[in-house]
Design an enzyme around this catalytic site. Structure first.
Site, PDB file in Angstrom:
ATOM      1  CB  SER A 143      49.243  22.496 141.944  1.00 39.84           C
ATOM      2  OG  SER A 143      50.590  22.120 142.186  1.00 39.84           O
ATOM      3  CE1 TYR A 168      49.574  17.860 142.350  1.00 40.81           C
ATOM      4  CE2 TYR A 168      47.381  17.277 143.111  1.00 40.81           C
ATOM      5  CZ  TYR A 168      48.430  18.171 143.059  1.00 40.81           C
ATOM      6  OH  TYR A 168      48.342  19.382 143.700  1.00 40.81           O
ATOM      7  CE  LYS A 172      45.182  20.104 142.036  1.00 35.68           C
ATOM      8  NZ  LYS A 172      43.951  20.465 142.756  1.00 35.68           N
TER       9      LYS A 172
HETATM   10  C1  WQD Z   1      59.192  19.505 148.449  1.00 39.83           C
HETATM   11  C2  WQD Z   1      60.658  19.162 148.342  1.00 39.83           C
HETATM   12  C3  WQD Z   1      61.104  16.912 147.643  1.00 39.83           C
HETATM   13  C4  WQD Z   1      59.522  14.914 151.149  1.00 39.83           C
HETATM   14  C5  WQD Z   1      53.903  18.634 145.619  1.00 39.83           C
HETATM   15  C6  WQD Z   1      52.841  18.908 144.567  1.00 39.83           C
HETATM   16  C7  WQD Z   1      52.112  20.169 144.884  1.00 39.83           C
HETATM   17  C8  WQD Z   1      51.551  20.062 146.250  1.00 39.83           C
HETATM   18  C9  WQD Z   1      52.669  19.825 147.261  1.00 39.83           C
HETATM   19  C10 WQD Z   1      49.615  18.992 147.059  1.00 39.83           C
HETATM   20  C11 WQD Z   1      60.955  18.319 147.107  1.00 39.83           C
HETATM   21  C12 WQD Z   1      61.609  17.157 149.039  1.00 39.83           C
HETATM   22  C13 WQD Z   1      59.892  15.896 150.248  1.00 39.83           C
HETATM   23  C14 WQD Z   1      60.522  14.117 151.782  1.00 39.83           C
HETATM   24  C15 WQD Z   1      62.203  15.334 150.583  1.00 39.83           C
HETATM   25  N1  WQD Z   1      50.601  19.006 146.236  1.00 39.83           N
HETATM   26  N2  WQD Z   1      61.209  16.098 149.975  1.00 39.83           N
HETATM   27  N3  WQD Z   1      61.838  14.366 151.463  1.00 39.83           N
HETATM   28  O1  WQD Z   1      56.816  18.030 145.505  1.00 39.83           O
HETATM   29  O2  WQD Z   1      57.168  20.544 145.727  1.00 39.83           O
HETATM   30  O3  WQD Z   1      54.850  19.649 145.589  1.00 39.83           O
HETATM   31  O4  WQD Z   1      53.330  18.601 146.899  1.00 39.83           O
HETATM   32  O5  WQD Z   1      49.415  19.732 147.952  1.00 39.83           O
HETATM   33  O6  WQD Z   1      51.048  20.332 143.981  1.00 39.83           O
HETATM   34  O7  WQD Z   1      53.466  19.093 143.320  1.00 39.83           O
HETATM   35  O8  WQD Z   1      56.207  19.253 147.631  1.00 39.83           O
HETATM   36  O9  WQD Z   1      56.679  18.815 150.007  1.00 39.83           O
HETATM   37  O10 WQD Z   1      56.441  16.846 148.406  1.00 39.83           O
HETATM   38  O11 WQD Z   1      58.465  18.280 148.293  1.00 39.83           O
HETATM   39  O12 WQD Z   1      63.390  15.539 150.303  1.00 39.83           O
HETATM   40  O13 WQD Z   1      60.240  13.205 152.605  1.00 39.83           O
HETATM   41  O14 WQD Z   1      61.037  18.362 149.453  1.00 39.83           O
HETATM   42  O15 WQD Z   1      62.025  16.164 146.880  1.00 39.83           O
HETATM   43  O16 WQD Z   1      62.209  18.733 146.600  1.00 39.83           O
HETATM   44  P1  WQD Z   1      56.374  19.334 146.049  1.00 39.83           P
HETATM   45  P2  WQD Z   1      56.901  18.240 148.644  1.00 39.83           P
END
Ligand code: WQD
Length: 385
Positions: A143, A168, A172
């Site tokens: 990731s 998490y 990785k």
């Molecule tokens: C993306 C952006 C949030 C939800 C993580 C892990 C990665 C992978 C994907 C497993 C961020 C914003 C999110 C919400 C929001 N893990 N957000 N409101 O954090 O980049 O990656 O998840 O598959 O390994 O690190 O992905 O989609 O959670 O967030 O504002 O309800 O959207 O703050 O900026 P992230 P995400």
């Protein structure tokens, strides 16, 4: 050597990336065996153990118009005896694409031991069983989170990996090191074995060397264009796009945007969203890289970014998905989420060049495909067809 038509074990093959990877493998001519503990997907109300075909795999059969069920085992990777039984049942497994694991950044802070047990211990058991069955090719689901808050954007694979973001994320990072250590040790073992054989005037009959591709996913999103297969997270989605999709179908009231005071163009975090089908194809490309390398006597352990190379902010994604849905989706701004970093955008040039892989689907396609899946299946696989 795992030539096309050989059998690939996909762990976590009923999950979001795993199931799309199973489909991509089958479309590319591979045979597949799937192992999944079904902890993060539903079976559409059927009991997998009874039907032995989880809903995700039924949808793949439907898309490919195949009657033959995909061999499936409801197994948890921490259950080593059951892992052994899968390899005993399928001696033609020639490589493993390892997607199984716990994947929520937030949850990992609350359940670190579960994350270390499943992701670390489970993967070590898998690697041990692979070694015992002489299966030494792995494509591992890593990731972009391993980059922490990177110094350079877009991020090259040479950017330092840091174990600081979350349990998490640390799993990785640790697993990349574990797999790399295994690969190095296997090359040393091979050299010692070959010297012993030479000293005895005996032939070299075994190759102990491992090949490993560590795929650093950026942000997979979207769904298969058929509209019958997509992400089916259990409970409230942690990730942006599945959450937004639930808002669009009315299951959730509005999106909470976690912070708009980041040093970015609009204050919200920037990520590199890649279509899940492109991500899946990246796994096949990685497998084919291993086959090419080993046919030339090369055994490598190498990390590759699976990303588009384009950063989109949270508000960009709200706008893009609202366009696909045909109305402005409601959101409110709140405080930052712990562990988020301002920008994770890939430099995908190494994967483009060495894996002969490039993300080809557009942001609009990603949003249109996600909307088609979600409006047809408002409750994921639990939506009765
Ligand atoms: C993306 C952006 C949030 C939800 C993580 C892990 C990665 C992978 C994907 C497993 C961020 C914003 C999110 C919400 C929001 N893990 N957000 N409101 O954090 O980049 O990656 O998840 O598959 O390994 O690190 O992905 O989609 O959670 O967030 O504002 O309800 O959207 O703050 O900026 P992230 P995400």
């Amino acid at each position: 050597m795992s030539p096309k038509g050989s059998t690939i074990l996909v762990t976590g093959g009923c999950g979001y990336v795993g199931s799309h990877t199973v489909l991509s493998l089958l479309e590319s001519g591979y045979k597949v065996v799937v192992l999944d503990n079904l902890s993060n997907t539903s079976n559409g109300g059927t009991d997998a153990a009874a039907t032995n075909t989880p809903e995700a795999l039924k949808r793949i059969q439907e898309i490919l118009s195949i009657d033959e069920p995909i061999p499936f085992y409801p197994v948890d990777i921490v259950d080593k005896p059951s892992l052994i039984k899968v390899f005993e049942a399928h001696p033609d497994i020639s490589a493993v694409i390892h997607c199984a694991g716990l994947k929520s950044v937030g949850e990992s802070g609350r359940r670190p031991l579960d994350y270390y047990n499943v992701n670390i211990a489970g993967t070590v058991y898998l690697l041990q069983v692979m070694e015992d069955f002489n299966v030494r090719r792995i494509v591992f689901s890593s990731s972009a989170t391993v980059y922490g808050d990177p110094p350079v954007i877009p991020i090259p694979e040479t950017s330092p990996i840091v174990a600081s973001m979350s349990p998490y994320g640390r799993t990785k990072v640790f697993l990349e090191h574990i797999i790399r250590d295994l690969c190095v040790a296997s090359s040393v073992k091979q050299k010692e074995y070959e010297k012993e054989q030479a000293d005895k005037g005996a032939k070299v009959e075994i190759d102990y060397r491992w090949s490993a591709m560590l795929l650093r996913y950026f942000n997979p999103a979207g769904a298969h264009p058929s509209g019958i297969m997509g992400e089916d997270p259990q409970g409230i989605p942690n990730n942006l796009m599945p959450y937004l999709a639930q808002v669009a179908v009315g299951n959730l009231e509005k999106l909470t945007v976690f912070g708009n005071d980041y040093p970015t163009k609009d204050g919200t975090c920037i990520r590199d969203y890649l279509h899940v089908v492109d991500c899946a194809d990246g796994h096949v490309a990685a497998l084919e890289k291993i086959e090419r390398d080993e046919s030339e006597g090369k055994f490598e352990c190498k990390a590759y970014n699976l990303g588009v190379g384009t950063g989109c902010s949270v508000l960009d994604m709200v706008r893009a998905f609202s366009k696909a849905v045909g109305r402005d989706l409601p959101y409110e701004i709140s405080g930052r989420r712990a562990g988020d970093v301002p920008n994770l955008t890939a430099d995908p040039s190494l994967a483009n060049k060495e894996l002969n892989w490039k993300a080809v689907k557009t942001l609009d396609q990603m949003c249109e495909d996600l909307w088609r899946w979600q409006r047809n299946n408002p409750n994921g696989f639990r939506t009765q067809k």
